[in-house]
Design an enzyme around this catalytic site. Structure first.
Site, short mmCIF file in Angstrom:
data_model
loop_
_atom_site.label_atom_id
_atom_site.label_comp_id
_atom_site.label_asym_id
_atom_site.label_seq_id
_atom_site.Cartn_x
_atom_site.Cartn_y
_atom_site.Cartn_z
N ASP A 8 0.86 -1.19 0.00
CA ASP A 8 0.00 0.00 0.00
C ASP A 8 0.89 1.23 0.00
OD1 ASP A 8 -1.97 1.89 0.24
OD2 ASP A 8 -2.64 1.25 2.22
N GLU A 9 0.95 1.92 -1.12
CA GLU A 9 1.76 3.13 -1.29
C GLU A 9 3.20 2.89 -0.81
OE1 GLU A 9 0.71 5.79 -2.84
OE2 GLU A 9 -1.46 5.70 -2.72
#
Length: 163
Positions: free
Chosen positions: A40-41
């Site tokens: 995630d990111e």
């Protein structure tokens, strides 16, 4: 370098920078050799060098057969590294497919910066050559797109000389 590794290994977690903490966390997960890795990111908060290193690592893992599920708001990174894109908006799945399909010109999904730049280059070449050229889908990175443009212009030039 090696001295950086030694420093990080001997440091207390609270002494590490945000990027170092992120890298250490990802390294711990990678050490378990997962078949599927959800990120995630992963490059959020990293400097440009750190971003390049992170995506180089992701690319290497992918080439070694690890399935990567990448969540990102950066459409350039998505276009460059993803084989398949699932675009969501407001918690709803809007479109899935290859990056070239998802970022096609005829939909409202935000385009990567390379896409906008490539479209402008295509238009400028057509205006300069006073002809319409079929460029095909925008490449996944600048090098691929440069090859695409060159091949398209050469095909158009050859077609014009054969006419």
């Amino acid at each position: 370098g090696l001295e950086d590794v030694e420093r990080v290994l001997s440091a207390y977690p609270f002494e590490l920078s945000g990027g170092e903490k992120r890298r250490a966390a990802i390294a711990g997960v990678i050490a378990m050799t997962p078949k599927i890795l959800v990120l995630d990111e992963p490059a959020s908060g990293l400097d440009p060098r750190g971003r390049r290193e992170m995506f180089s690592l992701i690319k290497n893992l992918k080439e070694q057969g690890t399935t990567i599920i990448l969540v990102s708001h950066n459409m350039d990174e998505v276009a460059r590294y993803a084989d398949r894109v699932c675009y969501m908006e407001g918690g709803k799945l809007i479109k899935t497919g290859a990056p070239q399909e998802v970022f096609a010109e005829n939909n409202s999904i935000p385009k990567p910066l390379l896409y906008d730049c490539a479209v402008e280059v295509h238009k400028a070449i057509e205006e300069r050559l006073h002809t319409s050229i079929s460029f095909g889908p925008v490449g996944r990175n600048a090098e691929e797109e440069a090859k695409n443009i060159l091949a398209s212009v050469l095909r158009a030039k050859e077609a014009a000389s054969n006419a």
